[in-house]
Design a protein around this motif. Structure first.
Motif, PDB file in Angstrom:
ATOM      1  N   PRO A  60      90.608  40.176   4.433  1.00 41.83           N
ATOM      2  CA  PRO A  60      90.300  39.557   2.990  1.00 41.83           C
ATOM      3  C   PRO A  60      90.001  38.451   3.046  1.00 41.83           C
ATOM      4  CG  PRO A  60      91.828  41.448   2.994  1.00 41.83           C
ATOM      5  CD  PRO A  60      91.994  41.047   4.436  1.00 41.83           C
ATOM      6  N   LEU A  61      90.484  37.513   3.720  1.00 44.25           N
ATOM      7  CA  LEU A  61      90.324  36.006   3.684  1.00 44.25           C
ATOM      8  C   LEU A  61      88.958  35.859   4.414  1.00 44.25           C
ATOM      9  CD1 LEU A  61      93.784  34.310   4.270  1.00 44.25           C
ATOM     10  CD2 LEU A  61      92.165  34.396   2.175  1.00 44.25           C
ATOM     11  N   GLY A  62      88.598  36.407   5.500  1.00 40.33           N
ATOM     12  CA  GLY A  62      87.395  36.466   6.219  1.00 40.33           C
ATOM     13  C   GLY A  62      86.036  36.874   5.453  1.00 40.33           C
ATOM     14  N   ASN A  63      86.431  37.882   4.632  1.00 40.24           N
ATOM     15  CA  ASN A  63      85.593  38.253   3.685  1.00 40.24           C
ATOM     16  C   ASN A  63      85.210  37.375   2.397  1.00 40.24           C
ATOM     17  OD1 ASN A  63      83.627  39.743   2.167  1.00 40.24           O
ATOM     18  ND2 ASN A  63      85.168  41.336   1.592  1.00 40.24           N
ATOM     19  N   ARG A  64      86.209  36.580   2.050  1.00 44.70           N
ATOM     20  CA  ARG A  64      86.022  35.589   1.081  1.00 44.70           C
ATOM     21  C   ARG A  64      85.439  34.515   1.726  1.00 44.70           C
ATOM     22  NH1 ARG A  64      89.097  33.192  -3.399  1.00 44.70           N
ATOM     23  NH2 ARG A  64      90.313  35.098  -3.749  1.00 44.70           N
ATOM     24  N   SER A  65      85.757  34.161   2.752  1.00 38.87           N
ATOM     25  CA  SER A  65      85.407  32.852   3.576  1.00 38.87           C
ATOM     26  C   SER A  65      83.764  32.815   3.692  1.00 38.87           C
ATOM     27  CB  SER A  65      85.946  32.390   5.035  1.00 38.87           C
ATOM     28  OG  SER A  65      85.239  33.360   5.796  1.00 38.87           O
ATOM     29  N   ALA A  83      75.628  36.501   4.851  1.00 39.98           N
ATOM     30  CA  ALA A  83      76.120  36.314   3.642  1.00 39.98           C
ATOM     31  C   ALA A  83      75.375  35.091   3.051  1.00 39.98           C
ATOM     32  CB  ALA A  83      77.526  35.595   3.856  1.00 39.98           C
ATOM     33  N   GLU A  84      74.751  34.065   4.010  1.00 35.28           N
ATOM     34  CA  GLU A  84      73.879  33.146   3.350  1.00 35.28           C
ATOM     35  C   GLU A  84      72.428  33.857   2.930  1.00 35.28           C
ATOM     36  OE1 GLU A  84      71.558  29.737   5.811  1.00 35.28           O
ATOM     37  OE2 GLU A  84      73.629  29.479   6.012  1.00 35.28           O
ATOM     38  N   GLU A  85      71.866  34.797   3.664  1.00 33.94           N
ATOM     39  CA  GLU A  85      70.768  35.413   2.909  1.00 33.94           C
ATOM     40  C   GLU A  85      71.313  36.016   1.631  1.00 33.94           C
ATOM     41  OE1 GLU A  85      67.002  36.194   4.357  1.00 33.94           O
ATOM     42  OE2 GLU A  85      68.339  34.108   4.252  1.00 33.94           O
ATOM     43  N   ILE A  86      72.269  36.783   1.535  1.00 35.79           N
ATOM     44  CA  ILE A  86      72.475  37.238   0.497  1.00 35.79           C
ATOM     45  C   ILE A  86      72.644  36.231  -0.863  1.00 35.79           C
ATOM     46  CG2 ILE A  86      74.376  38.655  -1.088  1.00 35.79           C
ATOM     47  CD1 ILE A  86      75.010  40.062   1.715  1.00 35.79           C
ATOM     48  N   CYS A  87      73.284  35.253  -0.893  1.00 34.17           N
ATOM     49  CA  CYS A  87      73.584  34.355  -1.731  1.00 34.17           C
ATOM     50  C   CYS A  87      72.049  33.714  -1.811  1.00 34.17           C
ATOM     51  CB  CYS A  87      74.528  33.152  -1.210  1.00 34.17           C
ATOM     52  SG  CYS A  87      76.057  33.754  -1.028  1.00 34.17           S
ATOM     53  N   ARG A  88      71.251  33.493  -0.734  1.00 31.26           N
ATOM     54  CA  ARG A  88      69.930  32.891  -1.122  1.00 31.26           C
ATOM     55  C   ARG A  88      69.187  33.796  -1.969  1.00 31.26           C
ATOM     56  NH1 ARG A  88      65.104  34.133   0.484  1.00 31.26           N
ATOM     57  NH2 ARG A  88      65.500  35.368   2.086  1.00 31.26           N
ATOM     58  N   CYS A 109      79.556  30.888  -3.835  1.00 36.07           N
ATOM     59  CA  CYS A 109      79.873  31.518  -5.149  1.00 36.07           C
ATOM     60  C   CYS A 109      81.122  31.413  -5.621  1.00 36.07           C
ATOM     61  CB  CYS A 109      80.053  33.352  -4.535  1.00 36.07           C
ATOM     62  SG  CYS A 109      78.487  34.114  -4.192  1.00 36.07           S
ATOM     63  N   ASP A 110      81.661  31.616  -6.739  1.00 35.43           N
ATOM     64  CA  ASP A 110      82.842  31.677  -7.358  1.00 35.43           C
ATOM     65  C   ASP A 110      83.560  33.028  -7.232  1.00 35.43           C
ATOM     66  OD1 ASP A 110      82.893  28.899  -8.270  1.00 35.43           O
ATOM     67  OD2 ASP A 110      81.666  29.661 -10.019  1.00 35.43           O
ATOM     68  N   ILE A 111      84.642  33.113  -6.321  1.00 32.08           N
ATOM     69  CA  ILE A 111      85.248  34.351  -5.982  1.00 32.08           C
ATOM     70  C   ILE A 111      85.871  34.778  -7.201  1.00 32.08           C
ATOM     71  CG2 ILE A 111      86.754  35.644  -4.400  1.00 32.08           C
ATOM     72  CD1 ILE A 111      84.036  34.532  -2.965  1.00 32.08           C
ATOM     73  N   GLN A 112      85.942  35.995  -7.659  1.00 33.31           N
ATOM     74  CA  GLN A 112      86.341  36.731  -8.901  1.00 33.31           C
ATOM     75  C   GLN A 112      87.668  37.346  -8.241  1.00 33.31           C
ATOM     76  OE1 GLN A 112      85.424  35.796 -11.896  1.00 33.31           O
ATOM     77  NE2 GLN A 112      83.964  34.557 -10.557  1.00 33.31           N
ATOM     78  N   SER A 113      87.529  38.063  -7.463  1.00 30.44           N
ATOM     79  CA  SER A 113      88.739  38.930  -6.636  1.00 30.44           C
ATOM     80  C   SER A 113      88.338  39.172  -5.273  1.00 30.44           C
ATOM     81  CB  SER A 113      88.874  40.112  -7.374  1.00 30.44           C
ATOM     82  OG  SER A 113      87.880  41.132  -7.683  1.00 30.44           O
ATOM     83  N   VAL A 114      89.403  39.839  -4.465  1.00 33.52           N
ATOM     84  CA  VAL A 114      89.144  40.270  -3.247  1.00 33.52           C
ATOM     85  C   VAL A 114      90.279  41.497  -3.200  1.00 33.52           C
ATOM     86  CG1 VAL A 114      89.213  40.087  -0.688  1.00 33.52           C
ATOM     87  CG2 VAL A 114      88.510  38.301  -1.922  1.00 33.52           C
ATOM     88  N   GLU A 115      90.015  42.658  -3.442  1.00 35.98           N
ATOM     89  CA  GLU A 115      90.731  43.685  -3.575  1.00 35.98           C
ATOM     90  C   GLU A 115      90.892  44.520  -2.428  1.00 35.98           C
ATOM     91  OE1 GLU A 115      89.543  45.700  -7.156  1.00 35.98           O
ATOM     92  OE2 GLU A 115      88.991  44.157  -8.266  1.00 35.98           O
TER      93      GLU A 115
END
Length: 186
Positions: free
Chosen positions: A79-84, A44-49, A90-96
């Motif tokens: 879903p909360l783990g994915n968000r975390s 996740a850190e690499e993706i955001c980088r 990132c500003d989370i738009q949705s977790v569906e």
């Protein structure tokens, strides 16, 4: 990118160390991958980088799925783990919950793996059960049924409700212990 060559792979790499400069991409899509990494938080850190400021990331991350796929299967996420994993950068738009994440998918998949891990006579007995039979019987009774006791050990691992680890801390290497800095030296 992928960890192995395929028709759709342009770059072979591991996701914990993406071979791209910072802020290169407008979009990053990561589908059914994070559960196959040993350190999804590093991915996740690499993706955001590598994502440009204002860029969009889309992460499809399984939760209630059996062990599956290459190279291995390590971490599922709620879903909360994915968000975390992404909320710091990132500003989370949705977790569906998509159609392929519907609980009935998990129920059908787990029951199919369970049935397929049985010998034919036990599989037939298992298939004859009604959902109500499974819901009304106490776990202490269900665990003693032939279809539970004789479930193939590999299939049991694939759809286990959890695991219990027992480990022993490694002994230090022989020789003098490494020097430690005191609080005053730091």
């Amino acid at each position: 990118t992928d960890i192995y060559a395929s028709a759709s792979t342009d770059v072979i790499c591991i996701a914990e160390d993406l071979p791209f400069a910072d802020e290169q991409f407008d979009y990053v899509f990561c589908f059914a991958t994070l559960e196959h990494t040993k350190r999804p938080w590093d991915v996740a850190e690499e993706i955001c980088r590598v994502l440009k400021p204002g860029g969009t990331v889309m992460i499809d991350y399984p939760f209630m799925q059996p062990t599956h796929g290459y190279p291995h299967h390590y971490f599922n996420a709620t879903p909360l783990g994915n968000r975390s994993l992404f909320e710091a950068a990132c500003d989370i738009q949705s977790v569906e919950i998509g159609w392929h994440h519907h609980p009935i998918v998990s129920i059908q998949w787990i029951l199919t793996v369970f049935r397929d891990g049985l010998q034919p006579e036990d599989a037939q007995e298992f298939e004859q059960l009604r959902i109500g039979d499974l819901l009304r019987r106490p776990l202490s009774v269900l665990i003693e049924e032939n279809f539970s006791r004789r479930l193939d050990s590999e299939m049991k691992r694939v759809i286990a409700a959890g695991s219990l680890l027992t480990a022993t801390k490694k002994l230090p290497p022989p020789g003098p212990p490494p020097a430690r800095l005191s609080a005053l030296e730091v």
